[in-house]
Each structure stands twice: as structure tokens, then as C-alpha cells.
Design an enzyme around this catalytic site. Structure first.
Site, short mmCIF file in Angstrom:
data_model
loop_
_atom_site.label_atom_id
_atom_site.label_comp_id
_atom_site.label_asym_id
_atom_site.label_seq_id
_atom_site.Cartn_x
_atom_site.Cartn_y
_atom_site.Cartn_z
N ARG A 226 -0.60 -8.81 13.80
CA ARG A 226 -1.12 -7.89 12.77
C ARG A 226 -1.93 -8.64 11.72
O ARG A 226 -2.94 -8.15 11.25
CB ARG A 226 0.03 -7.11 12.15
N ARG B 99 11.75 -5.51 5.14
CA ARG B 99 11.35 -4.10 4.95
C ARG B 99 12.17 -3.16 5.83
O ARG B 99 12.41 -3.42 6.99
CB ARG B 99 9.87 -3.94 5.31
N LYS C 48 0.83 -1.21 0.00
CA LYS C 48 0.00 0.00 0.00
C LYS C 48 0.86 1.26 0.00
O LYS C 48 0.66 2.17 -0.80
CB LYS C 48 -0.92 0.02 1.24
N ARG D 221 -9.69 0.51 8.82
CA ARG D 221 -9.22 -0.83 9.17
C ARG D 221 -10.26 -1.60 9.98
O ARG D 221 -10.00 -2.74 10.37
CB ARG D 221 -7.97 -0.70 10.03
N ARG E 34 11.20 -1.28 11.31
CA ARG E 34 10.09 -1.05 12.22
C ARG E 34 10.02 -2.12 13.30
O ARG E 34 10.12 -3.31 13.00
CB ARG E 34 8.77 -1.03 11.43
P1 ADP Z 1 2.21 -1.88 3.24
O1 ADP Z 1 2.22 -0.37 3.23
O2 ADP Z 1 1.00 -2.46 2.57
O3 ADP Z 1 2.43 -2.46 4.60
P2 ADP Z 1 4.79 -1.63 1.86
O4 ADP Z 1 4.50 -0.76 0.69
O5 ADP Z 1 5.52 -1.06 3.00
O6 ADP Z 1 3.43 -2.38 2.35
O7 ADP Z 1 5.58 -2.91 1.29
C1 ADP Z 1 6.02 -3.96 2.18
C2 ADP Z 1 7.43 -4.40 1.79
O8 ADP Z 1 7.37 -5.10 0.53
C3 ADP Z 1 8.43 -3.27 1.57
O9 ADP Z 1 9.68 -3.74 1.97
C4 ADP Z 1 8.37 -3.02 0.06
O10 ADP Z 1 9.62 -2.51 -0.44
C5 ADP Z 1 8.10 -4.42 -0.49
N1 ADP Z 1 7.21 -4.44 -1.66
C6 ADP Z 1 6.17 -3.61 -1.94
N2 ADP Z 1 5.55 -3.99 -3.08
C7 ADP Z 1 6.21 -5.11 -3.52
C8 ADP Z 1 6.03 -5.98 -4.66
N3 ADP Z 1 5.06 -5.78 -5.54
N4 ADP Z 1 6.89 -7.01 -4.78
C9 ADP Z 1 7.87 -7.23 -3.86
N5 ADP Z 1 8.09 -6.45 -2.78
C10 ADP Z 1 7.26 -5.40 -2.60
P1 ADP Z 2 1.18 -1.75 7.50
O1 ADP Z 2 1.31 -0.76 6.36
O2 ADP Z 2 2.36 -2.61 7.64
O3 ADP Z 2 -0.10 -2.51 7.46
P2 ADP Z 2 0.71 0.63 9.08
O4 ADP Z 2 1.91 1.48 8.99
O5 ADP Z 2 -0.46 0.99 8.23
O6 ADP Z 2 1.14 -0.89 8.83
O7 ADP Z 2 0.18 0.56 10.57
C1 ADP Z 2 1.05 0.27 11.64
C2 ADP Z 2 0.26 0.18 12.93
O8 ADP Z 2 -0.38 1.44 13.21
C3 ADP Z 2 -0.88 -0.83 12.94
O9 ADP Z 2 -0.44 -2.15 13.22
C4 ADP Z 2 -1.77 -0.26 14.06
O10 ADP Z 2 -1.20 -0.50 15.33
C5 ADP Z 2 -1.65 1.24 13.81
N1 ADP Z 2 -2.68 1.72 12.85
C6 ADP Z 2 -2.46 2.31 11.65
N2 ADP Z 2 -3.63 2.60 11.04
C7 ADP Z 2 -4.61 2.21 11.89
C8 ADP Z 2 -6.05 2.21 11.84
N3 ADP Z 2 -6.69 2.72 10.77
N4 ADP Z 2 -6.72 1.70 12.88
C9 ADP Z 2 -6.09 1.21 13.96
N5 ADP Z 2 -4.76 1.16 14.08
C10 ADP Z 2 -4.01 1.64 13.05
#
Ligand code: ADP
Ligand code: ADP
Ligand code: ZN
Length: 215
Positions: free
Chosen positions: A172, A127, A13, A88, A161
Site C-alpha cells: 500500500r 488500528r 483521513k 488515488r 482490517r
Molecule cells: P486513514 O483513513 O488515513 O488510513 P485513519 O483515520 O484510519 O487513517 O487512522 C489510522 C490509525 O491511526 C487509526 O488507528 C487511528 O485511530 C489512528 N490515528 C488517526 N489520527 C491519529 C493521530 N493524529 N495521532 C495518532 N493516531 C492517529
Molecule cells: P487507507 O485509508 O488505509 O488508505 P482505504 O480504506 O482508503 O485505506 O482503502 C483500502 C483499499 O481499498 C485500498 O488499499 C485499495 O485496495 C482500495 N481503494 C480504496 N480507494 C481506492 C481508490 N480511489 N482507487 C483504487 N483503490 C482504492
């Protein structure tokens, strides 16, 4: 244009939101980044949510709803935003609907990024992120162009992180299954939801999302 990128932790995302932000002049609203900024600043909100986030649990709805409501009212969001990490839970989705209605705005697209759990574990395990702008990198799939320097903002503060440790990742995933997946029928019924193949490489995922936005 207002959109939601939806998907489990590690689906990509944030990576795609940053690209869409640059390509379309939209504002990325990443609730995880906002909360991490609060934790880093040590303010009362940060102190309240630090432990919850590190353990991998969701922060209470009221906190997130207030945060998004005050953010989408700011002038830079008027030309469109990308929600990354919100909503979420079902109450968050309902609150978003109500706040958009009250402002005379709507959601144009909800893009569901589907990635299987083994790939998510692999992505989260490698990551690291920019502490300044939130850009995501990966040890193998997406290294910065210059070693140790953020491509987007030039910061050298690249960090792992705390909640990407395996103990928190399992929590998660459970939160996604139990609390976030139930919002999917809500968007399916309103006809704005499109699923894409989030298993593809980063450029291909961008192409798929662009195809949805062009419809
Ligand atoms: P999210 O915001 O949904 O948690 P991220 O954008 O942070 O996900 O991506 C999670 C990890 O996977 C990061 O280390 C990112 O560089 C990597 N990543 C993102 N998209 C891809 C993809 N299409 N293929 C492989 N790795 C990816
Ligand atoms: P990822 O992209 O890996 O899914 P985020 O960076 O979006 O993780 O979120 C990290 C953490 O922040 C979540 O595990 C939760 O603890 C908190 N968080 C973020 N967005 C929300 C939300 N919309 N509702 C509740 N908790 C949230
Ligand atoms: Zn950066």
C-alpha cells in the site's frame, strides 16, 4: 464545501473526515469503506475486488470513477462532501475534475496530511475499525469511550482490517508513492492544495484542518 483529504494509508483521513462530517454537515465519501461493504455483501463487485484489496493493490480506476460519479449525484451530497481515499491516481483526479465541471461544482480545498512512514506503520499496526460505520480506532492513540463499542454508531462489531497486516502495508505504501503521490503537482498547480502536519495529535490535526477551511 467540497474537499479532499489526501495522504498515505494511516495518515488519519478517516478519523478527521468523521469529525468534519459531524461539525460541518458534510458527507464523507470513503471509497475504502464502500469497497469493504461490497466485499462484506459478497456481491459481484465485492468478489472482484476482495483479493486486490487484501494484497494492498489499487482497484482499477474505472470501478472507482463509476462509484464516485454515481455517489456525488445523490441528493445528500448537494450541500458538500469530503472525499476520503479518492482520487488515488492521476486518471481518477482528471475524471473527478471532469465530473465536477459537468455538474457546475468545484473543489474548495485539498488537504494533504503529512505523516512519516514509521508513524504510519505504528498507526496501522494498532488500528481497528467499526464494521458498521467505518470509524477508526487505535489500541493506544484512540480507544472507544466504552470498551468494545463504536462511539459513533454504537455497533459492537469492531474489526481488524486484513490489509493492515505488514505484508499488505508495504504494498500500500508503494502504491501511494508510485500511483497517488503523482497527483500532488496536479492540485498544487491549481492552488487548492494545503499541507498540514499530520504527525500532531488528533485534536491538533482537526484544528489545523479547520484553519484551512476557515480561509
Ligand atoms: P486513514 O483513513 O488515513 O488510513 P485513519 O483515520 O484510519 O487513517 O487512522 C489510522 C490509525 O491511526 C487509526 O488507528 C487511528 O485511530 C489512528 N490515528 C488517526 N489520527 C491519529 C493521530 N493524529 N495521532 C495518532 N493516531 C492517529
Ligand atoms: P487507507 O485509508 O488505509 O488508505 P482505504 O480504506 O482508503 O485505506 O482503502 C483500502 C483499499 O481499498 C485500498 O488499499 C485499495 O485496495 C482500495 N481503494 C480504496 N480507494 C481506492 C481508490 N480511489 N482507487 C483504487 N483503490 C482504492
Ligand atoms: Zn460505528
Amino acid at each position: 464545501m467540497n474537499l479532499i483529504l489526501l495522504g498515505p494509508p494511516g495518515a488519519g483521513k478517516g478519523t478527521q473526515a468523521k469529525r468534519l462530517e459531524q461539525a460541518h454537515g458534510l458527507v464523507q465519501l470513503a471509497t475504502g469503506d464502500m469497497l469493504r461493504a461490497a466485499v462484506a455483501s459478497g456481491n459481484p463487485l465485492g468478489q472482484r475486488v476482495k483479493g486486490i484489496m487484501e494484497a494492498g493493490h489499487l482497484v482499477p480506476d474505472a470501478v472507482l470513477i463509476e462509484m464516485i460519479e454515481s455517489r456525488i449525484g445523490q441528493p445528500d451530497c448537494a450541500s458538500g462532501f469530503i472525499l476520503d481515499g479518492f482520487p488515488r491516481t492521476v486518471p481518477q483526479a482528471e475524471a473527478l475534475d471532469a465530473m465536477l465541471k459537468a455538474r457546475g461544482q468545484k473543489l474548495d480545498h485539498v488537504v494533504l496530511m503529512e505523516v512519516d512512514e514509521a508513524a504510519l506503520v505504528d498507526r496501522l499496526g494498532g488500528r481497528f475499525s467499526c464494521g458498521a460505520c467505518g470509524a477508526s480506532y487505535h489500541e493506544r492513540y484512540n480507544r472507544p469511550k466504552v470498551e468494545g463499542v463504536c462511539d459513533i454508531c454504537g455497533s459492537t462489531n469492531l474489526i481488524y482490517r486484513a490489509d493492515d497486516r505488514p505484508e499488505s502495508v508495504a504494498t500500500r505504501f508503494a502504491a501511494y508513492r508510485n500511483q497517488t503521490a503523482p497527483i500532488l503537482p496536479y492540485y498544487k498547480d491549481s492552488g487548492v492544495l494545503t499541507s498540514i502536519d499530520g504527525m500532531a495529535d488528533i485534536d491538533e490535526v482537526t484544528r489545523q484542518i479547520e484553519a484551512v477551511l476557515a480561509r
